[in-house]
Scaffold this motif. Structure first.
Motif, PDB file in Angstrom:
ATOM      1  N   ALA A  26      -5.319  15.484  -7.406  1.00 11.71           N
ATOM      2  CA  ALA A  26      -4.377  14.640  -7.110  1.00 11.71           C
ATOM      3  C   ALA A  26      -5.009  13.903  -5.872  1.00 11.71           C
ATOM      4  CB  ALA A  26      -3.058  15.116  -6.313  1.00 11.71           C
ATOM      5  N   ASP A  27      -5.811  14.223  -5.137  1.00 15.36           N
ATOM      6  CA  ASP A  27      -6.605  13.446  -3.919  1.00 15.36           C
ATOM      7  C   ASP A  27      -7.647  12.539  -4.989  1.00 15.36           C
ATOM      8  OD1 ASP A  27      -5.100  14.714  -1.942  1.00 15.36           O
ATOM      9  OD2 ASP A  27      -6.578  16.287  -1.517  1.00 15.36           O
ATOM     10  N   ALA A  28      -8.364  13.208  -6.078  1.00 16.08           N
ATOM     11  CA  ALA A  28      -9.358  12.428  -6.656  1.00 16.08           C
ATOM     12  C   ALA A  28      -8.801  11.440  -7.335  1.00 16.08           C
ATOM     13  CB  ALA A  28     -10.106  13.497  -7.686  1.00 16.08           C
TER      14      ALA A  28
ATOM     15  N   ASP B  19       2.927  16.761  -9.685  1.00 12.73           N
ATOM     16  CA  ASP B  19       2.805  17.782 -10.707  1.00 12.73           C
ATOM     17  C   ASP B  19       1.431  18.381 -11.121  1.00 12.73           C
ATOM     18  OD1 ASP B  19       5.456  17.684 -10.886  1.00 12.73           O
ATOM     19  OD2 ASP B  19       5.503  16.556 -12.494  1.00 12.73           O
ATOM     20  N   LEU B  20       0.413  17.807 -10.304  1.00  9.15           N
ATOM     21  CA  LEU B  20      -0.970  18.025 -10.287  1.00  9.15           C
ATOM     22  C   LEU B  20      -1.332  18.793  -9.538  1.00  9.15           C
ATOM     23  CD1 LEU B  20      -2.385  14.604 -11.821  1.00  9.15           C
ATOM     24  CD2 LEU B  20      -2.006  16.657 -13.127  1.00  9.15           C
ATOM     25  N   PRO B  21      -2.666  19.691  -9.534  1.00 11.14           N
ATOM     26  CA  PRO B  21      -3.063  20.249  -8.363  1.00 11.14           C
ATOM     27  C   PRO B  21      -3.624  19.281  -7.180  1.00 11.14           C
ATOM     28  CG  PRO B  21      -4.159  21.018 -10.306  1.00 11.14           C
ATOM     29  CD  PRO B  21      -3.274  19.842 -10.758  1.00 11.14           C
TER      30      PRO B  21
ATOM     31  N   TRP C 221       0.718  -1.191   0.186  1.00  9.76           N
ATOM     32  CA  TRP C 221      -0.069  -0.081   0.194  1.00  9.76           C
ATOM     33  C   TRP C 221       0.640   1.340  -0.102  1.00  9.76           C
ATOM     34  CZ3 TRP C 221      -0.537   3.967   3.620  1.00  9.76           C
ATOM     35  CH2 TRP C 221      -1.762   4.956   3.374  1.00  9.76           C
ATOM     36  N   LYS C 222       1.932   1.221   0.890  1.00  5.93           N
ATOM     37  CA  LYS C 222       2.986   2.347   0.958  1.00  5.93           C
ATOM     38  C   LYS C 222       3.582   2.686  -0.406  1.00  5.93           C
ATOM     39  CE  LYS C 222       4.028   2.444   5.719  1.00  5.93           C
ATOM     40  NZ  LYS C 222       5.250   2.236   6.663  1.00  5.93           N
ATOM     41  N   ASP C 223       4.020   1.399  -1.051  1.00  6.03           N
ATOM     42  CA  ASP C 223       4.495   1.749  -2.482  1.00  6.03           C
ATOM     43  C   ASP C 223       3.619   2.312  -3.572  1.00  6.03           C
ATOM     44  OD1 ASP C 223       6.947   0.686  -1.747  1.00  6.03           O
ATOM     45  OD2 ASP C 223       6.428  -1.362  -2.127  1.00  6.03           O
ATOM     46  N   GLU C 224       2.248   1.616  -3.235  1.00  2.00           N
ATOM     47  CA  GLU C 224       1.189   2.368  -4.315  1.00  2.00           C
ATOM     48  C   GLU C 224       0.824   3.625  -4.201  1.00  2.00           C
ATOM     49  OE1 GLU C 224      -2.140  -0.259  -3.744  1.00  2.00           O
ATOM     50  OE2 GLU C 224      -1.222  -1.894  -5.160  1.00  2.00           O
ATOM     51  N   ARG C 225       0.806   3.912  -2.829  1.00  2.00           N
ATOM     52  CA  ARG C 225       0.650   5.477  -2.327  1.00  2.00           C
ATOM     53  C   ARG C 225       1.862   6.359  -2.658  1.00  2.00           C
ATOM     54  NH1 ARG C 225      -3.468   8.400   0.078  1.00  2.00           N
ATOM     55  NH2 ARG C 225      -2.776  10.132   0.975  1.00  2.00           N
ATOM     56  N   THR C 226       3.186   5.866  -2.713  1.00  2.00           N
ATOM     57  CA  THR C 226       4.277   6.965  -3.038  1.00  2.00           C
ATOM     58  C   THR C 226       4.148   6.917  -4.722  1.00  2.00           C
ATOM     59  OG1 THR C 226       5.603   5.668  -1.382  1.00  2.00           O
ATOM     60  CG2 THR C 226       6.815   6.861  -3.101  1.00  2.00           C
ATOM     61  N   LYS C 227       3.704   5.748  -5.328  1.00  2.00           N
ATOM     62  CA  LYS C 227       3.612   5.935  -6.964  1.00  2.00           C
ATOM     63  C   LYS C 227       2.677   6.917  -7.160  1.00  2.00           C
ATOM     64  CE  LYS C 227       5.528   1.364  -8.029  1.00  2.00           C
ATOM     65  NZ  LYS C 227       4.787   0.215  -8.649  1.00  2.00           N
ATOM     66  N   ALA C 228       1.542   6.969  -6.374  1.00  2.00           N
ATOM     67  CA  ALA C 228       0.233   7.808  -6.670  1.00  2.00           C
ATOM     68  C   ALA C 228       0.793   9.268  -6.433  1.00  2.00           C
ATOM     69  CB  ALA C 228      -0.700   7.377  -5.935  1.00  2.00           C
TER      70      ALA C 228
ATOM     71  N   VAL D 183      -7.276   4.206  -5.291  1.00  2.00           N
ATOM     72  CA  VAL D 183      -7.746   3.380  -4.077  1.00  2.00           C
ATOM     73  C   VAL D 183      -8.992   2.491  -4.303  1.00  2.00           C
ATOM     74  CG1 VAL D 183      -8.411   3.073  -1.625  1.00  2.00           C
ATOM     75  CG2 VAL D 183      -6.628   4.812  -2.350  1.00  2.00           C
ATOM     76  N   THR D 184     -10.009   3.135  -4.763  1.00  2.00           N
ATOM     77  CA  THR D 184     -11.352   2.462  -5.145  1.00  2.00           C
ATOM     78  C   THR D 184     -11.026   1.533  -6.315  1.00  2.00           C
ATOM     79  OG1 THR D 184     -12.675   4.542  -4.689  1.00  2.00           O
ATOM     80  CG2 THR D 184     -13.759   2.794  -5.956  1.00  2.00           C
TER      81      THR D 184
END
Length: 338
Positions: free
Chosen positions: A71-73, A65-67, A52-59, A79-80
């Motif tokens: 980025a949260d969306a 570079d996005l707003p 999960w941390k790796d996926e979170r780091t990649k995301a 995650v969904t």
């Protein structure tokens, strides 16, 4: 869904909740996640948390570079999507596991059926072999029976010929026997006629003897009846005598009873007299004993009287001797006083 998949899913949910609660991804530890979900092994939680941390780091790297809103969306969408993929994977995995179990069950059933068919085939093969052996045995028996039947037919024909010859011989013998029996019957009838004549003569003599014997028997019966009458009269007289004797016997029994009572009374008197004599003898003995004791006591009294007399004489002598001595002593005492 299996227990491991549920642990992984809840690990991701707990991590998202911790991030929403203000924790940074690198601050989330295995202990925090385990305290939140309270299930699974720490190894599974650690592996899923690292993923999960790796996926979170990649995301986070993609959304740097996005707003922030985009980025949260994107992160939420990611995650969904991951969760949906895991759900689909879990469903497909469960379906595949169910299909695999069903296939294994079918394979086991087919294996059992195959083993049963093989066993049945072996049994049928053995039965066929046994039937072949039985058929061979039966064929041999049939051949033997056919040979025996042919031999029996030959023997039957020979016996039939012998039977025909025996029937002819038997017919001749029967004819001879008939002729012999006819001659013997004529001789037997002649002998019977002669014997019948002799029997009739003997019967006449026997009848005469029987009549004489009957006459004698009647005479003897009359004599026996007369003797019976005499015996009955004598029996009547004997009964009367017996009754008289019984009456006399009853009187004698009464006399005997009376005499027995008198004897019993005499015996009682004799016993009483014997007791009295015994008491008298015992009294005489006691009197003799008492007399002896009295005589002994009298002798003892005489001895005591003699001793008393002797003692009195001795006392008198002693007193006579002591009086002069006392008188002399008194005189001496008076002289001393003077």
């Amino acid at each position: 869904m299996s227990r491991v998949s549920d642990t992984r899913q809840r690990t991701r949910e707990a991590a998202v909740q911790l991030v929403a609660g203000g924790k940074r991804p690198h601050e989330i530890t295995v202990d925090l996640v385990y305290a939140a979900i309270q299930q699974g092994s720490r190894t599974t939680i650690n592996d899923e948390l690292k993923q999960w941390k790796d996926e979170r780091t990649k995301a986070d790297a993609l959304g740097a570079d996005l707003p922030a809103a985009i980025a949260d969306a994107m992160r939420t969408l990611w995650v969904t999507a991951v969760e949906q993929g895991e759900v689909v994977f879990a469903e497909q995995r469960g379906a595949l596991e169910t299909a695999l179990a069903h296939a294994e069950q079918q394979q086991a059933t087919i294996s059992q059926e195959r083993d049963s068919v093989l066993a049945t085939s072996r049994a049928l093969t053995e039965e066929c072999e046994a039937l072949r052996q039985q058929i061979g045995t039966l064929q041999a028996q049939v051949a033997s029976e056919v040979a025996s039947k042919n031999q029996a037919l030959q023997d039957g024909r020979a016996l039939q010929q012998k039977l025909i010859a025996l029937q002819a011989e038997t017919a001749e013998q029967i004819e001879r026997i008939r002729e012999t029996q006819g001659a013997q019957a004529e001789e037997f009838q002649a002998a019977i006629a002669s014997r019948d004549t002799a029997f009739q003569a003997e019967r006449d003599k026997a009848n005469e003897r029987l009549e004489v014997a009957q006459a004698r028997m009647l005479q003897e019966i009359d004599a026996a009846r007369e003797g019976q009458r005499r015996a009955e009269s004598q029996l009547t007289k004997a009964r009367e005598r017996l009754e008289q004797q019984q009456a006399s016997l009853a009187e004698l029994r009464l006399d005997a009873g009376r005499h027995r009572r008198e004897l019993a009374e005499r015996d009682n008197r004799l016993e009483t007299l014997a007791k009295i004599v015994t008491d008298r003898d015992r009294t005489v003995v006691e009197l003799a004993t008492a007399r002896g004791q009295l005589e002994g006591m009298a002798t003892a009294m005489q001895s005591l009287e003699t001793r008393a007399t002797t003692a009195e004489s001795r006392i008198t002598d002693l007193l006579a001797e002591r009086v002069p001595l006392a008188t002399a002593r008194n005189k001496r005492g008076k002289q001393r006083d003077v």
